[in-house]
Design a protein around this motif. Structure first.
Motif, short mmCIF file in Angstrom:
data_model
loop_
_atom_site.label_atom_id
_atom_site.label_comp_id
_atom_site.label_asym_id
_atom_site.label_seq_id
_atom_site.Cartn_x
_atom_site.Cartn_y
_atom_site.Cartn_z
N GLN A 68 11.52 16.04 -13.65
CA GLN A 68 12.64 15.74 -12.76
C GLN A 68 12.43 14.46 -11.96
N ASN A 69 11.19 14.13 -11.63
CA ASN A 69 10.95 13.03 -10.69
C ASN A 69 10.26 11.82 -11.30
N PRO A 115 10.09 4.06 -3.18
CA PRO A 115 10.99 4.14 -2.03
C PRO A 115 12.45 4.16 -2.46
N GLY A 116 13.22 5.05 -1.87
CA GLY A 116 14.64 5.16 -2.20
C GLY A 116 14.94 6.16 -3.28
N ALA A 117 13.92 6.53 -4.08
CA ALA A 117 14.14 7.51 -5.14
C ALA A 117 14.02 8.93 -4.59
N CYS A 704 12.82 -9.75 -7.13
CA CYS A 704 11.76 -9.69 -6.12
C CYS A 704 11.82 -8.43 -5.27
N THR A 705 12.97 -7.77 -5.25
CA THR A 705 13.21 -6.73 -4.26
C THR A 705 12.23 -5.56 -4.35
N SER A 706 12.01 -5.03 -5.55
CA SER A 706 11.25 -3.79 -5.68
C SER A 706 9.83 -3.91 -5.14
N CYS A 707 9.16 -5.02 -5.46
CA CYS A 707 7.78 -5.18 -4.99
C CYS A 707 7.73 -5.58 -3.52
N HIS A 708 8.59 -6.51 -3.12
CA HIS A 708 8.55 -7.00 -1.74
C HIS A 708 8.95 -5.91 -0.75
N LYS A 709 9.71 -4.95 -1.20
CA LYS A 709 10.07 -3.84 -0.32
C LYS A 709 8.83 -3.04 0.08
N TYR A 743 6.14 2.16 2.75
CA TYR A 743 6.81 2.60 1.52
C TYR A 743 7.15 4.08 1.52
N ASP A 744 6.44 4.88 2.35
CA ASP A 744 6.76 6.31 2.40
C ASP A 744 7.74 6.63 3.52
N GLY A 745 8.29 5.60 4.17
CA GLY A 745 9.27 5.81 5.22
C GLY A 745 8.71 5.81 6.63
N THR A 746 7.38 5.71 6.78
CA THR A 746 6.77 5.70 8.12
C THR A 746 7.15 4.42 8.85
N ARG A 747 7.63 4.59 10.10
CA ARG A 747 8.04 3.45 10.92
C ARG A 747 6.82 2.73 11.48
#
Length: 842
Positions: A68-69, A115-117, A704-709, A743-747
């Motif tokens: 699934q993931n 991230p985002g998935a 560039c987006t996926s890595c730079h994110k 990347y895990d959403g931690t601020r």
């Protein structure tokens, strides 16, 4: 001719010794296959994790989770990350440990799913991760694999320290040996240490020169050695080692081959038109500049400068020479520095720059004084003999009183040299080989000439240049999976080069010969003794320096128009701060996580000024308390500067450094034809853009987006530090925004936020640290087969509050460190046959 004589035999020595590697050891080191396998299983991973963890998440649930993931991106068609998980079967994952370890690494860091998935809940992810790790750890415990590496060659640093231990002299190995190849960040990885005829010639030249310096050379001919001064180094301050009351210049310890007369020559920097740099200051302020040349702190000559000196005037050039100075043989400190005419705050229209040669066109005011370019030592002439030196005392352990005693004394000297150089008891063949060279040298010279030739042969011996580890006599052309326990002498050598970066001392060799290294108590006692010894500073200068990539600092040259206060003196202070900081973790046996959280560091006056820390004076480093934003590695100038570029910070380089060095995850290379960040406009609509805003414009490119994110937020959290590590609140006159999401959403907000985000994944940091420590200790890259042992070390260290010594002890007690795997490509010729063949070739 003597070098050629050595070369004629050395080739045979190399071939014989390397062929005989891993073929014979004393019977005391032999072990039966059954006992070896039991020992390997015990050492492989430590206490194995309970396999019951795998039952927390059923097999079907694990397969469903991946389908699934993960399977959509990691399909046969897309192959994201070169990993295919279509048809994943958790029940059969033990047959694919490489795949399992890739999954474990990504899940452990929290980078997958991306991230985002869509992500499963944390509890489910942890249960799946525990199941994978438990299965891998259990399989490794049943089938231990200590890994394999070829023999190791002494790299530059190890060679230098080995010579220092053997002969008591420091040598400039850079003048003899080519640079070492770097693999996985380290220069001691065995399988990239190539050996070539050119390298053998380099070793021959080094052995010839070092043996002459150590023994002394009454027939020494004149040579020249030049010591250059970095252009970016400030020469307005006192140089360590030079006499007090001087500024700039250079101070070195030079080893002289004989007592005799030497000339010291100094060269000065010039202005664009050829005149001596700083001549306007000398003329307008009537300053009489002089250079003091001293030997061991005592003035030997005083050279006068004048304003008419020019590189175009042969009679009044920019080179100054001393009269002949009589200097004794051996290591002596030679300094050439300017007399300090005044000191204190400078009252000038121009702010004095630390990078004092930033612009040689500026030659007015007291900010521009003469600068030295280099110092050359010429000689000897009029040789009068060879004085007693520390190296001669270490070599000549006896003195013959007549010709009949010479051979007996030479044999005693050779026996002592070979025992110390070969890191253990020398064999009769070792002594005989060296004595044959003594005889050659004695025929054409005196007793000391013979000893010098014997020493030269010892320095060229494969037993000195290579760390050859011998297998038990029964292990020859066997299956590659056969493992065996290292002999105690080889274990002592591994331990010493790991912790000290040099050969074992007498205490360690005594423990090896006495069998105490075989016992856990005896081994731990030696490890703790060695960590407490000053020689363990190699862990900070060698291991930490390479792990943290401090060597890259010398490649960074900040734009002197933007950062005029940055100079080589500051760069050296930055590097020394990090080395002392890591050394405190070792000496005080602090938790490894203090590398991220410690509220202290070490600074001298130059670095304290850069950090805006008050009440620190002088060149000595002092321990100071730090403000919250400076804590740990993230606040250290060395790290912040080496991850920048010349004219700005680089969030990409800083983020990449965090991922690779601290988290053990290498981001993919950029796709082809992607424009550089510098191609992005620095201003839009008349508004200056910060580095962050330029990064956002750059990221609009879909490629560039996926890595730079993932990368950028890590580096942007450090934007309050400029390209030289100084604190700032604005970038390009715009307030800095250091807020971002991991990347895990931690601020994250600023250095403190980044620190807390990494601590949230402290297990990943500790795993990465342990991998690097093992790579350095083993002299080979850590493979997926080593990861169960790495996890065991981290688990055990956690019981000791993650103290540094617990990681070292874990590595030393692992199967990878204490055992070896047989190489099925070894030749079957045993050591005795090789020696006899070598003797015949003479």
């Amino acid at each position: 001719m003597k070098i050629l004589a050595v070369a004629g035999v050395v080739t045979a020595l190399f071939g014989a010794a390397l062929s005989a590697q891993n073929t014979a050891t004393p019977a005391t080191s032999q072990t039966s296959p059954a006992s070896t396998k039991m020992a390997a299983a015990k050492l492989a991973t430590g206490p194995a994790r309970s396999a019951n963890a795998a039952t927390v998440l059923p097999i079907d649930a694990q397969n469903k989770l991946v389908a699934q993931n993960c399977a959509s991106c990691h399909s046969e068609k897309m192959k994201a990350g070169q990993l295919v998980l279509a048809g994943f079967d958790a029940a059969a994952i033990g047959d694919h440990p490489d795949v399992a370890e890739k999954m474990i690494r990504k899940l452990r860091t929290g980078m997958m799913p991306p991230p985002g998935a869509r992500r499963p809940d944390a509890a489910t992810t942890k249960a799946f991760l525990d199941a994978l790790e438990a299965k891998m750890d259990a399989a490794a415990a049943l089938n231990p694999n200590p890994g394999w590496r070829p023999f190791q060659r002494l790299n530059r640093s190890e060679y230098q320290h080995a010579v220092k231990d053997l002969l008591g002299i420091d040598v400039d190995v850079n003048a003899f040996l080519p640079p070492d190849t770097i693999s996985k960040g380290f220069d001691n990885v065995a399988d990239v240490q190539a050996f070539s005829p050119t390298l053998m010639e380099s070793y021959l030249r080094a052995a010839s020169s070092i043996s002459r310096l150590a023994v002394g050379d009454r027939g020494a001919s004149a040579t020249s050695v030049t010591y250059k001064i970095g252009r970016t180094g400030s020469q307005m301050r006192h140089v360590d080692g030079a006499p007090m009351g001087t500024r700039g210049g250079v101070s070195v310890v030079h080893t002289f081959a004989a007592d005799g007369d030497y000339v010291v020559k100094v060269s000065l920097h010039n202005e664009p038109l050829g005149g001596v740099y700083g001549r306007t200051t000398m003329a307008t302020m009537d300053i009489k500049e002089q250079i003091e040349v001293s030997v061991n702190g005592e003035r030997a000559a005083l050279l006068d400068l004048n304003v008419r000196m020019s590189e175009t005037d042969p009679k009044n050039s920019l080179e100054l020479k001393t009269p002949p100075i009589h200097i004794a043989a051996g290591p002596q400190r030679v300094s050439a520095a300017f007399i300090q005419r005044f000191d204190g705050p400078v009252d000038d229209l121009l702010v004095p720059l630390e990078n004092t040669l930033a612009d040689v066109n500026i030659s007015f005011g007291v900010t521009a004084l003469p600068h030295m370019r280099d110092m050359t030592i010429l000689g000897p002439s009029a040789v009068t003999g060879v004085s007693d030196t520390i190296s001669r005392r270490m070599v000549f352990t006896c003195r013959p009183t007549n010709a009949k005693e010479e051979e007996t004394c030479a044999a005693e000297i050779v026996k002592g040299l070979t025992a110390r150089a070969f890191r253990g008891a020398a064999t009769p063949d070792d002594v005989q080989d060296a004595m044959s060279f003594y005889e050659k040298g004695r025929k054409t010279g005196d007793f000391e000439s013979g000893v010098r030739m014997a020493l030269q042969s010892v320095l060229m011996s494969p037993r000195f240049l290579f760390r050859l580890e011998q297998a038990p006599a029964g292990v020859r052309t066997v299956k590659a999976s056969t493992t065996y326990r290292l002999s105690d002498q080889d274990l002592a050598s591994r331990l010493s080069f790991f912790l000290w970066g040099t050969a074992p001392d007498a205490d360690l060799l005594k423990a090896a010969s006495g069998g105490t290294l075989r016992t856990p108590v005896g081994l731990e006692r030696q490890v703790r003794r060695m960590l407490a010894d000053r020689r363990s500073s190699a862990l900070s200068t060698r291991f930490a320096g390479q792990w943290l990539r401090l060597q890259d600092l010398e490649k960074i040259h900040p734009d002197y128009l933007l950062f005029p206060q940055y100079d080589d003196t500051l760069a050296q202070s930055m590097q020394r701060e990090t080395e002392l900081f890591f050394d405190s973790i070792v000496r005080e046996d602090r938790p490894v996580l203090d590398l991220l959280t410690a509220d202290y560091s070490f600074v001298n006056e130059r670095l304290a000024k850069h950090y805006n820390i008050a009440n620190v004076t002088g060149s000595d480093f002092k321990r100071v308390q730090l403000p919250e934003y400076r804590r740990g590695l993230f606040g250290q100038g060395s790290i912040l500067t080496l991850t920048s570029v010349a004219d700005r910070t680089s969030p990409v380089q800083r983020g990449k450094w965090v991922m690779e060095v601290l988290l053990g995850t290498t981001p993919p290379p950029p796709p082809p034809n992607v424009p550089a960040l510098d191609d992005t406009k620095a201003a839009i609509g008349g508004k200056n853009l910060t580095t962050r805003e330029r990064m956002e414009e750059h990221r609009k490119n879909p490629a560039c987006t996926s890595c730079h994110k993932v990368i950028d937020p890590l580096g942007l959290a450090l934007e309050n530090f400029d390209a030289t590590g100084a604190w700032r609140i604005k970038d390009n006159e715009v307030a800095i925004d250091s807020v971002g999401d991991l990347y895990d959403g931690t601020r994250m907000e600023g250095p403190a936020g980044l620190r807390q985000a990494i601590l949230k994944h402290s297990d990943v940091f500790l795993l990465s640290f342990t991998e690097n420590l093992m790579t350095y200790a083993l002299g080979r890259r850590v493979e997926y087969t080593d990861m169960p042992a790495v996890r065991a070390i981290v688990r055990d260290a956690g019981k000791s509050n993650n103290r540094f010594s617990s990681f070292v002890l874990g590595v030393v007690d692992s199967a990878a460190f204490r055992m070896a795997k047989a190489d099925n490509h070894l030749l079957t010729t045993d050591a005795g046959e090789a020696k006899r063949s070598n003797s015949g070739s003479r």
